[in-house]
Design a protein around this motif. Structure first.
Motif, PDB file in Angstrom:
ATOM      1  N   ILE A 525       0.862  -1.164   0.000  1.00 41.64           N
ATOM      2  CA  ILE A 525       0.000   0.000   0.000  1.00 41.64           C
ATOM      3  C   ILE A 525       0.902   1.218   0.000  1.00 41.64           C
ATOM      4  N   SER A 526       0.746   2.042  -0.997  1.00 39.39           N
ATOM      5  CA  SER A 526       1.664   3.169  -1.207  1.00 39.39           C
ATOM      6  C   SER A 526       3.109   2.694  -1.074  1.00 39.39           C
ATOM      7  N   ASN A 527       3.385   1.588  -1.749  1.00 43.04           N
ATOM      8  CA  ASN A 527       4.728   1.024  -1.813  1.00 43.04           C
ATOM      9  C   ASN A 527       5.283   0.497  -0.498  1.00 43.04           C
ATOM     10  N   THR A 528       4.437   0.376   0.504  1.00 46.31           N
ATOM     11  CA  THR A 528       4.896  -0.223   1.759  1.00 46.31           C
ATOM     12  C   THR A 528       4.265  -1.609   1.894  1.00 46.31           C
ATOM     13  N   VAL A 529       5.104  -2.596   2.213  1.00 44.34           N
ATOM     14  CA  VAL A 529       4.600  -3.967   2.323  1.00 44.34           C
ATOM     15  C   VAL A 529       3.711  -4.103   3.555  1.00 44.34           C
ATOM     16  N   LEU A 530       2.526  -4.674   3.341  1.00 43.67           N
ATOM     17  CA  LEU A 530       1.630  -4.962   4.461  1.00 43.67           C
ATOM     18  C   LEU A 530       1.953  -6.397   4.876  1.00 43.67           C
ATOM     19  N   ASP A 531       3.035  -6.550   5.660  1.00 47.07           N
ATOM     20  CA  ASP A 531       3.627  -7.886   5.834  1.00 47.07           C
ATOM     21  C   ASP A 531       2.688  -8.926   6.439  1.00 47.07           C
ATOM     22  N   SER A 532       1.860  -8.498   7.368  1.00 49.42           N
ATOM     23  CA  SER A 532       1.009  -9.483   8.030  1.00 49.42           C
ATOM     24  C   SER A 532      -0.089 -10.022   7.122  1.00 49.42           C
ATOM     25  N   LEU A 533      -0.209  -9.458   5.928  1.00 50.46           N
ATOM     26  CA  LEU A 533      -1.223  -9.935   4.989  1.00 50.46           C
ATOM     27  C   LEU A 533      -0.619 -10.857   3.917  1.00 50.46           C
ATOM     28  N   GLN A 561      -6.115  12.067   1.871  1.00 49.88           N
ATOM     29  CA  GLN A 561      -5.981  13.349   1.168  1.00 49.88           C
ATOM     30  C   GLN A 561      -5.079  13.240  -0.048  1.00 49.88           C
ATOM     31  N   PHE A 562      -4.491  12.067  -0.222  1.00 55.36           N
ATOM     32  CA  PHE A 562      -3.580  11.862  -1.342  1.00 55.36           C
ATOM     33  C   PHE A 562      -3.953  10.571  -2.048  1.00 55.36           C
ATOM     34  N   GLU A 563      -3.384  10.354  -3.205  1.00 54.73           N
ATOM     35  CA  GLU A 563      -3.673   9.136  -3.950  1.00 54.73           C
ATOM     36  C   GLU A 563      -2.931   7.954  -3.311  1.00 54.73           C
ATOM     37  N   VAL A 564      -3.619   6.813  -3.228  1.00 50.11           N
ATOM     38  CA  VAL A 564      -3.002   5.637  -2.614  1.00 50.11           C
ATOM     39  C   VAL A 564      -2.959   4.513  -3.644  1.00 50.11           C
ATOM     40  N   SER A 565      -1.775   3.891  -3.789  1.00 54.69           N
ATOM     41  CA  SER A 565      -1.706   2.759  -4.710  1.00 54.69           C
ATOM     42  C   SER A 565      -1.763   1.460  -3.925  1.00 54.69           C
ATOM     43  N   ILE A 566      -2.488   0.505  -4.478  1.00 50.38           N
ATOM     44  CA  ILE A 566      -2.602  -0.809  -3.843  1.00 50.38           C
ATOM     45  C   ILE A 566      -2.096  -1.830  -4.850  1.00 50.38           C
ATOM     46  N   GLN A 567      -1.072  -2.573  -4.477  1.00 51.75           N
ATOM     47  CA  GLN A 567      -0.492  -3.519  -5.416  1.00 51.75           C
ATOM     48  C   GLN A 567      -0.389  -4.910  -4.809  1.00 51.75           C
ATOM     49  N   ALA A 568      -0.500  -5.882  -5.700  1.00 50.76           N
ATOM     50  CA  ALA A 568      -0.246  -7.263  -5.280  1.00 50.76           C
ATOM     51  C   ALA A 568       0.921  -7.760  -6.110  1.00 50.76           C
ATOM     52  N   VAL A 574       4.533  -7.182 -10.349  1.00 51.48           N
ATOM     53  CA  VAL A 574       3.231  -6.753  -9.851  1.00 51.48           C
ATOM     54  C   VAL A 574       2.171  -7.422 -10.715  1.00 51.48           C
ATOM     55  N   ILE A 575       1.213  -8.117 -10.102  1.00 49.50           N
ATOM     56  CA  ILE A 575       0.222  -8.807 -10.914  1.00 49.50           C
ATOM     57  C   ILE A 575      -1.174  -8.221 -10.790  1.00 49.50           C
ATOM     58  N   ALA A 576      -1.359  -7.338  -9.847  1.00 49.14           N
ATOM     59  CA  ALA A 576      -2.650  -6.650  -9.763  1.00 49.14           C
ATOM     60  C   ALA A 576      -2.408  -5.289  -9.131  1.00 49.14           C
ATOM     61  N   ARG A 577      -3.212  -4.330  -9.562  1.00 51.18           N
ATOM     62  CA  ARG A 577      -3.003  -2.980  -9.057  1.00 51.18           C
ATOM     63  C   ARG A 577      -4.303  -2.213  -9.042  1.00 51.18           C
ATOM     64  N   GLU A 578      -4.518  -1.441  -8.007  1.00 50.41           N
ATOM     65  CA  GLU A 578      -5.676  -0.564  -7.923  1.00 50.41           C
ATOM     66  C   GLU A 578      -5.171   0.783  -7.423  1.00 50.41           C
ATOM     67  N   THR A 579      -5.906   1.822  -7.781  1.00 49.04           N
ATOM     68  CA  THR A 579      -5.525   3.141  -7.272  1.00 49.04           C
ATOM     69  C   THR A 579      -6.723   3.755  -6.571  1.00 49.04           C
TER      70      THR A 579
END
Ligand code: GDP
Ligand code: MG
Length: 627
Positions: A525-533, A561-568, A574-579
């Protein structure tokens, strides 16, 4: 004080066949508890067991039984030290759990017994767990007393059940001493025949009596510690079965395991409350309180002996291997030490749980625990919440994978955080394997199609199909599958129940490892790994889950307040991405159903009624973890 002849037994059955009800009746009939119906399911003492209606921890209770007729008041029998009387027996009932997840505890409880009452519901017949527990009891060489319960119900078919006992279990029910006893634990009909059979058909415990208790010259005292717990007022309590000799208050005893010496401060039996006695003798089952400071000193499987004597330790219990792992975190990160203490305390009572510290970038400091199965995890979680008194976060269950590195080193990885992703494993990993189970499904024949489809969807390989005889008129089918363990630790049970209208039963046992094309799916999420997921899965399922999950995350993360990128990503691409575009109206979508949604649901679990958000601390993005 003198000795009474003793019988030590356990009640084994398939779940719901009437084990706890029969235990209550036996306790009533021997005058151990009042006969007024106020004591229901006495053995299932722990709150979690009452709530779920299953027995988890073993319990032991001592009864005094007069074979020749009813005896006087129970407490006075204790007061005169179980005054010996012709036909008076001491019966030790060791209750053990019925669910397959707890077969470790079943096996431990059975080690202290010489016989087992095999309770079979006469309307259901011999079922999956009847067979499992029967086999465990046979392995321990116990005398089996077959009992057919629920004879009060019109659907009871004792003849057919007796036939099943012969055909499936190999009990010759025509032999004297092996005939099934027909009873109703509910109404009490025939329950006295069970007590009589214990005296007539089963043997007293082996071991050596203590000749001269006072003179200390008798054979060595040895006791097996088969349970222990911490009592707020009494301190460390050890539940023991006395194999040889005797022990009394004030004796100096030594633990074979640690070599430490203690003084026996008090001892006694459970009946069903803790009743102090002067002495515990060969064959008795009771509790000992010594001056132990710490729970870790009361090791289950340990042998106690008199400090003045030298003895061989009794055979203890082999450690078990966890099959399912989960991370447990406090909601308030400052509470970690308190949580860890609560976990350690519970784990000491349940040696089949393994505990390690774990730290997650997203969730902070926590513990990673290993369990024997899903139910085991669930029961532990519930006990922990009671014990710790605060809400906890439990991550989705995962299984131990095997990684073989190029240098030949094999590693078991039980935490997805430490599993090599596609980029980390290039040229370094030669083999990835996942744990398999052999599962047996039993259900009415009409659900065969649904079950086969479900197992196929969960990568199951069918090994066998059979049609076992049943007591009822409904034909049932038994299918054996080889399945990846990871496939059944998610929502397999729920699906199995719903596609069979609740009729299917499922039991599984370990079946080694199998090479598998495994991938670690990582969310950023915003280029930070959500490790526990992070989650490990078969490659065939990665794309679907990556897409579904990025979408889901987009729905549950409030706009910022800013755009957030969600990547898998799989680590290499990267195989999936949402903004998530900047601010709009707040979106709070529910989480319902589905395979991977469970993972978040687990992460989101919080104390009911508490409306609270937990910031997962990923960058500046706030993720609500409220349900
Ligand atoms: P356990 O899971 O083996 O401990 O089974 P329980 O003792 O909890 O009994 C399961 C259910 O069967 C309960 O609802 C009992 O009331 C019921 N039950 C137990 N014994 C009898 C019996 O002899 N007759 C009838 N009709 N019901 C019984
Ligand atoms: Mg029960």
């Amino acid at each position: 004080f003198d000795r009474l002849e003793t019988r030590t037994f356990s009640i084994i059955s398939h779940v719901d066949h009437g084990k706890s009800t029969l235990a209550d009746r036996l306790l009533e009939l021997t005058g151990t508890i009042p006969q007024d119906g106020s004591n229901q399911q006495v053995l299932d003492k722990l709150k979690v067991e009452r709530e779920r209606g299953i027995t988890v921890k073993s319990q032991a209770v001592t009864m005094v039984y007069d074979y020749d007729g009813p005896r006087d008041d129970f407490i006075s029998a204790f007061d005169d030290g179980f005054a010996p009387k012709p036909g008076r027996y001491l019966l030790n009932l060791i209750d053990c759990p019925g669910h397959v997840d707890f077969s470790y505890e079943v096996s431990r409880s059975l080690s202290a017994c010489q016989s087992a009452l095999l309770v079979v519901d006469a309307t259901q017949g011999v079922q999956a767990q009847s067979i499992t527990v029967f086999e465990l009891a046979k392995q321990k060489d116990l005398a089996i007393v077959p009992v057919l319960n629920k004879s009060d119900l019109p659907a009871a078919d004792p003849d057919r059940c007796a036939l099943q006992m012969e055909e499936i279990l190999g009990i010759d029910t025509t032999l004297p001493g092996q005939e099934p006893l027909l009873i109703s634990a509910k109404t009490g009909r025939g329950v006295d025949s069970v007590l009589r059979a214990l005296v007539e058909r089963t043997k007293p415990p082996p071991g050596v009596e203590d000749g001269k208790l006072e003179g200390r010259e008798g054979p060595g005292f040895r006791a097996l510690v088969f349970d222990s717990w911490y009592d707020q007022y009494k301190g460390v309590v050890s539940l023991v079965s006395i194999a040889d000799g005797a022990v009394k208050k004030g004796d100096r005893i030594t633990s074979c395991h640690t070599g430490k010496r203690y003084e026996v401060l008090s001892l006694g039996v459970n009946s069903p409350e803790m009743i102090p006695t002067d002495v515990l003798r060969k064959g008795q089952v009771g509790w000992i309180i010594a001056n132990m400071k710490d729970m870790s000193e009361a090791q289950i499987g340990d042998t106690f002996h008199l400090s003045s004597e030298k003895v061989e330790p009794l055979e203890g219990f082999a450690p078990t291997v966890p099959m399912v792992y989960a991370g447990i975190f406090p909601i308030e990160t400052t509470d970690f030490l308190k949580l860890e203490e609560a976990i350690q305390r519970l784990a000491l009572n349940d040696r089949s749980v393994t505990v390690q510290r774990e730290s997650s970038m997203a969730l902070g400091q926590g513990c990673r625990l290993g369990f024997l199965g899903l139910l085991h995890l669930d029961v532990f979680r519930q006990r922990l919440e009671d014990e710790y008194g605060h809400a906890i976060l439990v991550t989705a269950p995962s299984v131990p994978y095997k990684v073989t590195w190029r240098d030949g080193r094999e590693e078991i990885v039980s935490n997805p955080i430490h599993f090599p992703d596609d980029s980390e494993r290039k040229g370094k990993v030669t083999l990835l394997e996942e744990p398999m189970v052999r599962g047996v499904v039993r259900c009415p024949e009409e659900y065969t199609g649904e079950i086969m489809q479900l197992c196929a969807e969960h990568r199951g390989e069918q090994l066998d199909v059979s049609f076992p005889p049943t007591a009822s008129a409904i034909r049932s089918v038994q299918m054996t599958y080889r399945l990846p363990l990871s496939e059944i630790v998610t929502d397999f049970f729920d699906k199995l129940k719903s596609c069979s209208s609740g009729f299917a039963s499922f039991e599984y046992s370990e079946d080694g490892y199998q090479a598998s094309d495994l991938v670690k799916l990582i969310f950023l999420i915003s280029n930070t790994v959500l490790d526990s997921l992070s989650i490990i899965m078969h490659r065939s399922k990665v794309l679907y889950n990556a897409r579904a999950w990025t979408k889901k995350l987009k729905d549950i993360i409030p706009r910022q307040q800013f755009e957030v990128s969600i990547q898998a990503t799989t680590g290499s691409k990267v195989i999936a991405r949402e903004t998530l575009s900047a601010y709009r109206k707040d979106v709070t979508a529910g989480l319902y159903g589905g395979h991977y949604e469970r993972k978040l649901k687990h992460l989101n679990k919080q104390k009911e009624g508490k409306k609270r958000l937990k910031a997962l601390g990923v960058g500046r993005v706030q993720i609500p973890t409220e349900k």
